[in-house]
Design an enzyme around this catalytic site. Sequence first.
Site, PDB file in Angstrom:
ATOM      1  CB  SER A  84       5.689 -22.076   7.189  1.00 17.28           C
ATOM      2  OG  SER A  84       6.316 -20.994   7.425  1.00 17.28           O
ATOM      3  CG  ASP A 303       7.979 -21.425   3.829  1.00 18.17           C
ATOM      4  OD1 ASP A 303       8.337 -21.150   4.914  1.00 18.17           O
ATOM      5  OD2 ASP A 303       6.811 -21.217   3.151  1.00 18.17           O
ATOM      6  CG  ASP A 305       7.906 -17.555   4.248  1.00 18.51           C
ATOM      7  OD1 ASP A 305       8.339 -18.144   5.264  1.00 18.51           O
ATOM      8  OD2 ASP A 305       6.686 -17.274   3.927  1.00 18.51           O
ATOM      9  CD  GLU A 396       4.066 -10.494  10.346  1.00 17.21           C
ATOM     10  OE1 GLU A 396       2.932 -10.193  10.713  1.00 17.21           O
ATOM     11  OE2 GLU A 396       4.286 -11.486   9.631  1.00 17.21           O
ATOM     12  CB  ALA A 397       9.009  -8.127  15.388  1.00 14.83           C
ATOM     13  NE  ARG A 524      -2.300 -10.143  16.435  1.00 16.76           N
ATOM     14  CZ  ARG A 524      -1.771 -11.339  16.190  1.00 16.76           C
ATOM     15  NH1 ARG A 524      -0.738 -11.984  16.968  1.00 16.76           N
ATOM     16  NH2 ARG A 524      -2.468 -11.795  15.428  1.00 16.76           N
ATOM     17  N   PRO A 525      -6.217 -11.482  19.375  1.00 16.46           N
ATOM     18  CG  PRO A 525      -8.096 -11.484  18.386  1.00 16.46           C
ATOM     19  CD  PRO A 525      -7.364 -10.762  19.253  1.00 16.46           C
ATOM     20  CB  THR A 528      -1.639 -19.380  13.670  1.00 22.07           C
ATOM     21  OG1 THR A 528      -1.035 -18.719  14.796  1.00 22.07           O
ATOM     22  CG2 THR A 528      -1.458 -18.303  12.317  1.00 22.07           C
TER      23      THR A 528
HETATM   24  C1  16G Z   1       1.354 -16.478  10.245  1.00 21.95           C
HETATM   25  C2  16G Z   1       1.747 -15.455   9.159  1.00 21.95           C
HETATM   26  C3  16G Z   1       2.849 -14.252   9.952  1.00 21.95           C
HETATM   27  C4  16G Z   1       1.911 -13.861  11.091  1.00 21.95           C
HETATM   28  C5  16G Z   1       1.610 -15.120  12.024  1.00 21.95           C
HETATM   29  C6  16G Z   1       0.806 -14.630  13.207  1.00 21.95           C
HETATM   30  C7  16G Z   1       2.144 -15.182   6.646  1.00 21.95           C
HETATM   31  C8  16G Z   1       3.025 -15.838   5.679  1.00 21.95           C
HETATM   32  N1  16G Z   1       2.598 -15.855   8.089  1.00 21.95           N
HETATM   33  O1  16G Z   1       2.678 -17.325  10.518  1.00 21.95           O
HETATM   34  O2  16G Z   1       3.042 -13.336   8.971  1.00 21.95           O
HETATM   35  O3  16G Z   1       2.988 -13.134  11.986  1.00 21.95           O
HETATM   36  O4  16G Z   1       0.899 -15.925  11.397  1.00 21.95           O
HETATM   37  O5  16G Z   1       0.367 -15.649  14.278  1.00 21.95           O
HETATM   38  O6  16G Z   1       1.312 -14.374   6.639  1.00 21.95           O
HETATM   39  P1  16G Z   1      -0.746 -15.334  15.278  1.00 21.95           P
HETATM   40  O7  16G Z   1      -1.957 -14.558  14.781  1.00 21.95           O
HETATM   41  O8  16G Z   1      -0.639 -16.837  15.840  1.00 21.95           O
HETATM   42  O9  16G Z   1       0.106 -14.597  16.353  1.00 21.95           O
HETATM   43 MG    MG Z   2       7.617 -19.420   6.358  1.00 26.71          MG
END
Ligand code: 16G
Ligand code: MG
Length: 571
Positions: A84, A303, A305, A396-397, A524-525, A528
């Site tokens: 992505s 990608d 999306d 999502e924003a 928030r934790p 990713t």
């Molecule tokens: C991922 C999610 C996205 C979300 C982001 C939050 C998908 C396809 N992608 O990229 O929706 O906004 O994680 O990341 O679900 P964070 O938890 O690190 O803030």
């Molecule tokens: Mg993507």
Amino acid sequence: MSTTAASPAAAIPASILEKVPRLMDELPKHSKPAALGDKVLSYGTAGFRDNADILGSTFHRMGMLAVLRSKKEHKITGLMVTASHNAAPDNGVKLVDADGGMLAQSWEKYAMQLANANTEKVVEVLDTIIRTEKIDVDQTGNIFIARDTRVSSEHLSELAREGALLLGGNVLDFGLQTTPQLHHFIRMWNHEQYNKGDWASEAGYYNMLVDAFKQLTSGVDQKKLEMRTPLYVDCAHGVGAIQLAKLAKDLGDMLHIEIRNTPEDGELNFECGAEHAQKARKHPAGFSRDADRGKRACSLDGDADRVVFHYFDVQGEWHLLDGDKIACLFAGFFAEKLKTLELASEISLGVVQTAYANGAAYNYLKANNVQVAMAKTGVKYCHHKALDYDIGIYFEANGHGTVMMKDHVVDRLHKMESTLTDEKKKYALANITAAHQLINQAVGDALSDALFVEALLIQHDWSIAQWDAIYQDLPSRQTKVKIADRTVVKTTEDETAATAPEALKAAVESLVASAGPNARAFVRPSGTEDAVRVYAEAETQEGADALALAVAKAVHEHAGGIGDAPSAFVA
Ligand code: 16G
Ligand code: MG
């Protein structure tokens, strides 16, 4: 050969080795790389993502898992090779479920067990999955594979194919595609009732979009359409550029598209794309204040999306129109059509947002009598919540989003077709049906979302600045804080308020209370990254900045911050 039957017809071997003895030779060829060390790969919010060099074994095994999922569901499943918006050296895998959505959450644990197993344990994990899910391994398993433009993608998709073939799967490799295209193919192939007009192929996908766009803009003078200024699309140097070029060719004079940031002229996602524009709040590379004033533009991610829109105004100031603004534009369309058709009380319409949605977007929707619900960050949570409505819009924003219409609504609309005599109602019905055709029902799709935005701007005869003016975003600020263990930070289900640690909860509440009217903040934790994210909103930019920094300091103080207390914002 010993088999234990789950259902009269099921063939569940005591071990998969009975059926595929070759696993013993093949698995050691795809051992976890030493470079992975003790690292535990996590399926995360949207699949595995990491440096491409350490993902070989993961791809081989995910090919196998996709086949097992297919055998279990008796339907086609999919595997997308992409990371992505991540940097070019990374790669990742997103598994696609039989309905065209994301992999069922109940299977994410299997993905993790397989990816993290040592070579000698892989068979054991496969056997456990087969037994627990009562999978008839003699069933046909069919999977679709596609990939983005990363250098590593071709090789990794080949490894996934090998893994799938090993478990007796049939593989159809679509090569370069956007993630939403793969989701679309799977949804179409698995549901014959949708498989009208050959929409299941790549060419069919473009036909479907172009035909729907034509219907939505049919009320507009064709000369006016031809004269309309182009849409400038930042493709993040990714696969979106290749696919959009094909779509643009089919659109012809209906919509002029100028493609920027193709795979040939730069590094994937580097200083461009939706993530860069929305997180850093900066215009993408390849666009400039002097050359691009007044031009309508959007940015896809690697990608394709997700999408966000943007423009430089005549003074040269850059403006971002994020997922919230897209959701509001879409909601206005559906609310109006349902009203015209006198269906507003029969068919529920709702918008799902996350805690990141700007307060001004929420106020706009409420003022327009649109129901709003909150979901946890991440497409799968938003998608799930949107199913509470007959017509569910989620965004999502950051630009991930789509509109889903329930089958019974589509049936109801089709049945109305022959009964309507009023021209206004007929037009509204044709519009809402075309919108359903245009918007990817499986998953958020930058190409289809961007076309729907364009169709609505044409219908309203709006410039991008006029669309931008439907509401003014409240000033906001995001930052993140590194702490020793991010799992100590707990939040409410919708992530708008902290619940632990107690001292952090109290500190955030008191900081917000003293930050003036309309102030709001949450922590928030991250799902990713190894960090806690902070978001603040206030009446002024100075107010939002001060609140974000104060909350970041509170996180550091009360949740075990690492190093010095935060003194500046971190993107
Ligand atoms: C991922 C999610 C996205 C979300 C982001 C939050 C998908 C396809 N992608 O990229 O929706 O906004 O994680 O990341 O679900 P964070 O938890 O690190 O803030
Ligand atoms: Mg993507």
